[in-house]
Design a protein around this motif. Structure first.
Motif, PDB file in Angstrom:
ATOM      1  N   ARG A  34       0.839  -1.041  -0.015  1.00 22.12           N
ATOM      2  CA  ARG A  34       0.027   0.064  -0.029  1.00 22.12           C
ATOM      3  C   ARG A  34       0.680   1.316   0.133  1.00 22.12           C
ATOM      4  O   ARG A  34       2.104   1.181   0.194  1.00 22.12           O
ATOM      5  N   THR A  35       0.302   2.308  -0.034  1.00 18.70           N
ATOM      6  CA  THR A  35       1.028   3.670  -0.110  1.00 18.70           C
ATOM      7  C   THR A  35       1.286   3.917   1.375  1.00 18.70           C
ATOM      8  O   THR A  35       0.889   3.416   2.189  1.00 18.70           O
ATOM      9  N   GLY A  36       2.247   4.817   1.537  1.00 16.82           N
ATOM     10  CA  GLY A  36       2.723   5.128   2.789  1.00 16.82           C
ATOM     11  C   GLY A  36       3.997   5.493   3.074  1.00 16.82           C
ATOM     12  O   GLY A  36       4.762   5.331   2.138  1.00 16.82           O
ATOM     13  N   VAL A  37       4.350   5.974   4.091  1.00 17.62           N
ATOM     14  CA  VAL A  37       6.048   5.998   4.567  1.00 17.62           C
ATOM     15  C   VAL A  37       6.186   4.719   5.526  1.00 17.62           C
ATOM     16  O   VAL A  37       5.517   4.739   6.632  1.00 17.62           O
ATOM     17  N   PHE A  38       7.271   4.086   5.228  1.00 14.39           N
ATOM     18  CA  PHE A  38       7.721   2.999   6.042  1.00 14.39           C
ATOM     19  C   PHE A  38       9.083   2.817   6.483  1.00 14.39           C
ATOM     20  O   PHE A  38       9.723   3.200   5.686  1.00 14.39           O
ATOM     21  N   PRO A  39       9.367   2.483   7.791  1.00 16.52           N
ATOM     22  CA  PRO A  39      10.646   2.100   7.984  1.00 16.52           C
ATOM     23  C   PRO A  39      11.431   0.852   7.475  1.00 16.52           C
ATOM     24  O   PRO A  39      10.816  -0.090   7.460  1.00 16.52           O
ATOM     25  N   TYR A  40      12.506   0.976   7.021  1.00 15.69           N
ATOM     26  CA  TYR A  40      13.455   0.115   6.593  1.00 15.69           C
ATOM     27  C   TYR A  40      14.585   0.073   7.499  1.00 15.69           C
ATOM     28  O   TYR A  40      15.417   1.012   7.437  1.00 15.69           O
ATOM     29  N   GLY A  45      22.363  -0.879  10.049  1.00 11.92           N
ATOM     30  CA  GLY A  45      21.740  -0.751  11.437  1.00 11.92           C
ATOM     31  C   GLY A  45      20.822   0.398  11.570  1.00 11.92           C
ATOM     32  O   GLY A  45      19.969   0.633  12.345  1.00 11.92           O
ATOM     33  N   ALA A  46      20.977   1.437  10.551  1.00 15.39           N
ATOM     34  CA  ALA A  46      20.193   2.527  10.661  1.00 15.39           C
ATOM     35  C   ALA A  46      18.808   2.365   9.985  1.00 15.39           C
ATOM     36  O   ALA A  46      18.772   1.344   9.183  1.00 15.39           O
ATOM     37  N   THR A  47      18.005   3.327  10.329  1.00 13.82           N
ATOM     38  CA  THR A  47      16.507   2.975   9.845  1.00 13.82           C
ATOM     39  C   THR A  47      16.388   4.120   8.751  1.00 13.82           C
ATOM     40  O   THR A  47      16.724   5.313   8.807  1.00 13.82           O
ATOM     41  N   SER A  48      15.921   3.766   7.395  1.00 12.74           N
ATOM     42  CA  SER A  48      15.548   4.284   6.375  1.00 12.74           C
ATOM     43  C   SER A  48      13.762   4.801   6.200  1.00 12.74           C
ATOM     44  O   SER A  48      13.305   3.656   6.433  1.00 12.74           O
ATOM     45  N   TYR A  49      13.504   5.704   6.229  1.00  9.10           N
ATOM     46  CA  TYR A  49      12.121   6.011   6.051  1.00  9.10           C
ATOM     47  C   TYR A  49      11.676   6.333   4.254  1.00  9.10           C
ATOM     48  O   TYR A  49      12.247   7.304   3.952  1.00  9.10           O
ATOM     49  N   GLU A  50      10.851   5.369   3.885  1.00 12.97           N
ATOM     50  CA  GLU A  50      11.090   5.277   2.511  1.00 12.97           C
ATOM     51  C   GLU A  50       9.696   5.351   2.136  1.00 12.97           C
ATOM     52  O   GLU A  50       8.638   4.593   2.618  1.00 12.97           O
ATOM     53  N   ALA A  51       9.333   6.210   1.184  1.00 10.15           N
ATOM     54  CA  ALA A  51       7.970   6.322   0.884  1.00 10.15           C
ATOM     55  C   ALA A  51       7.470   5.739  -0.305  1.00 10.15           C
ATOM     56  O   ALA A  51       8.309   5.529  -1.277  1.00 10.15           O
ATOM     57  N   GLU A 140       7.478  14.731   2.481  1.00 10.75           N
ATOM     58  CA  GLU A 140       6.412  14.459   3.412  1.00 10.75           C
ATOM     59  C   GLU A 140       5.432  14.045   2.770  1.00 10.75           C
ATOM     60  O   GLU A 140       4.721  14.382   1.528  1.00 10.75           O
ATOM     61  N   TYR A 141       4.628  12.691   3.117  1.00 11.47           N
ATOM     62  CA  TYR A 141       3.535  12.171   2.527  1.00 11.47           C
ATOM     63  C   TYR A 141       2.164  11.808   3.565  1.00 11.47           C
ATOM     64  O   TYR A 141       2.903  11.209   4.770  1.00 11.47           O
ATOM     65  N   ASN A 142       1.159  12.393   3.542  1.00 12.36           N
ATOM     66  CA  ASN A 142       0.088  12.183   4.600  1.00 12.36           C
ATOM     67  C   ASN A 142       0.746  12.567   6.124  1.00 12.36           C
ATOM     68  O   ASN A 142       0.566  11.917   6.993  1.00 12.36           O
ATOM     69  N   GLY A 143       1.403  13.495   5.998  1.00  7.07           N
ATOM     70  CA  GLY A 143       2.085  14.143   7.421  1.00  7.07           C
ATOM     71  C   GLY A 143       3.260  13.363   7.976  1.00  7.07           C
ATOM     72  O   GLY A 143       3.541  13.717   9.097  1.00  7.07           O
ATOM     73  N   GLN A 144       3.709  12.458   7.236  1.00 10.92           N
ATOM     74  CA  GLN A 144       5.089  11.928   7.715  1.00 10.92           C
ATOM     75  C   GLN A 144       6.144  12.032   6.749  1.00 10.92           C
ATOM     76  O   GLN A 144       5.894  11.970   5.523  1.00 10.92           O
ATOM     77  N   ARG A 145       7.265  12.220   7.485  1.00  7.01           N
ATOM     78  CA  ARG A 145       8.659  12.676   6.775  1.00  7.01           C
ATOM     79  C   ARG A 145       9.164  11.300   6.260  1.00  7.01           C
ATOM     80  O   ARG A 145       9.162  10.327   6.828  1.00  7.01           O
TER      81      ARG A 145
END
Length: 364
Positions: A34-40, A45-51, A140-145
């Motif tokens: 689905r659409t959204g911003v998700f942590p990978y 070890g770092a977290t990437s927030y990908e849209a 930013e997507y739906n209020g999420q960076r």
């Protein structure tokens, strides 16, 4: 902006299924992304927030890529292709992939008996494996960076996996719309690595490193064998050269200088000149050693003489005595004048013996 193509794994949860007359399990209209911003979580070890933006994840090409794809038991360590499909595929997705709001839904059927048994025992999470270009840019997507965008998303396989390590709070478990996302898709299939004929399960990255190190070791051992072979050849050549050097040295020791050769020639000429009047012109001197000539002189006055067991000093003394008597008395090789068999033998024997002894003393 920097773009990199990487593999990702999304997670969701399934609850309902239908069992076919053959015993297969069919899952209808399962939301797989689905659409959204998700942590990978990245490898470091770092977290990437990908849209997953609507224009990317809900595009016709991404929806189409969800159709007729392999269903796998856990994520394989490689992309599913024609070369490994028979080994990895435990079922197949249907051709009914579609967009529903902000999600992609697709049905699929599991045909593998082992995986079917695990699903009935509670293995219910679905995780898609896909390739995507990762474009590094903030937004930013739906209020999420987010700090990256997934583009050109292409689904490769759909895996049935155990519960994710992030815990039950990540996804709601009350219906098929719950989601869980991890960069490794939960539990990974471990690679097999054999050490001393025993197989161990290791991380695929570790296996690749070990195999690379083993390849370097094998190459080094091969070089060592090549060096040993060359060293063996050199040692053999050295041994051959030493033998040749020894042979040359022996030949040098046997060879005569010009002065020594001249002395030998003079000695030979003198010997022949001495004994020729005794042995006569008909005697063949060719090819005979000095000792053989001396023995011939002795035998000319004593036919029964045998010199086989006698030393060179003995032969020389006997020869000197014989030639001395010839020069003094002028006797012949036979008859009454023989130094050894004739009338003069008795009176001359003491003198001959004295000469022989003198000769022996000179040699000692």
């Amino acid at each position: 902006m920097r773009t990199t193509k990487l593999q990702r794994f999304d997670r969701t949860y399934i609850k309902d299924y239908q069992e076919t007359p053959e015993g297969y399990l069919t899952f209808k209209n399962v939301p797989i992304t689905r659409t959204g911003v998700f942590p990978y979580r990245r490898k470091d070890g770092a977290t990437s927030y990908e849209a997953k933006l609507p224009e990317e994840i809900l595009s016709d090409s991404t929806v189409l890529s969800a159709q007729s794809k392999a269903i796998t038991n856990e994520h394989p360590n490689e992309l599913v292709t024609t070369t490994n499909h028979q080994q990895l595929a435990k079922g197949l997705s249907h051709t009914d992939a579609r967009v529903d709001g902000d999600k992609i839904l697709v049905s699929f059927t599991v045909t593998d008996s082992e995986l079917i048994s695990e699903i009935k025992d509670g293995k219910r999470e679905v995780s898609i494996g896909f390739l995507s270009d990762i474009e590094q840019r903030d937004g930013e997507y739906n209020g999420q960076r987010f700090d990256a965008v997934q583009k050109n998303i292409e689904i490769n396989h759909i895996a049935i996996v155990d519960q994710g390590r992030a815990g039950p709070e990540i996804g709601i478990r009350n219906d098929s719309d719950a989601w869980q996302i991890e960069d490794e898709g939960g539990k990974r299939n471990m690679a097999k690595y054999k050490i001393d004929s025993v197989e161990y399960e290791v991380d695929p990255v570790i296996k690749s490193h070990l195999e690379a190190q083993q390849a370097k070791l094998d190459a080094a051992n091969l070089k060592i064998k090549e060096v040993d072979t060359l060293q063996g050849r050199l040692d053999a050549k050295d041994a051959q050269l030493k033998v040749k050097d020894d042979e040359i040295q022996k030949l040098k020791e046997k060879s005569l200088s010009e002065d020594e050769l001249d002395a030998k020639v003079q000695e030979r000429v003198s010997l022949i000149a001495t004994i020729k009047p005794i042995l006569g012109d008909s005697f063949d001197f060719k090819g005979k050693t000095d000792r053989e000539l001396k023995e011939a002189v002795i035998q000319s006055v004593n036919a029964e003489f045998k010199g086989d067991s006698k030393s060179d000093d003995y032969i020389n003394a006997f020869f000197d005595a014989t030639t001395a008597q010839v020069q003094v008395n002028g006797f012949s090789s036979t008859g009454a004048q023989s130094a050894f068999t004739g009338d003069s033998a008795g009176t001359q024997s003491k003198e001959i013996n004295d000469m022989k002894a003198q000769r022996l003393n000179m040699r000692s």
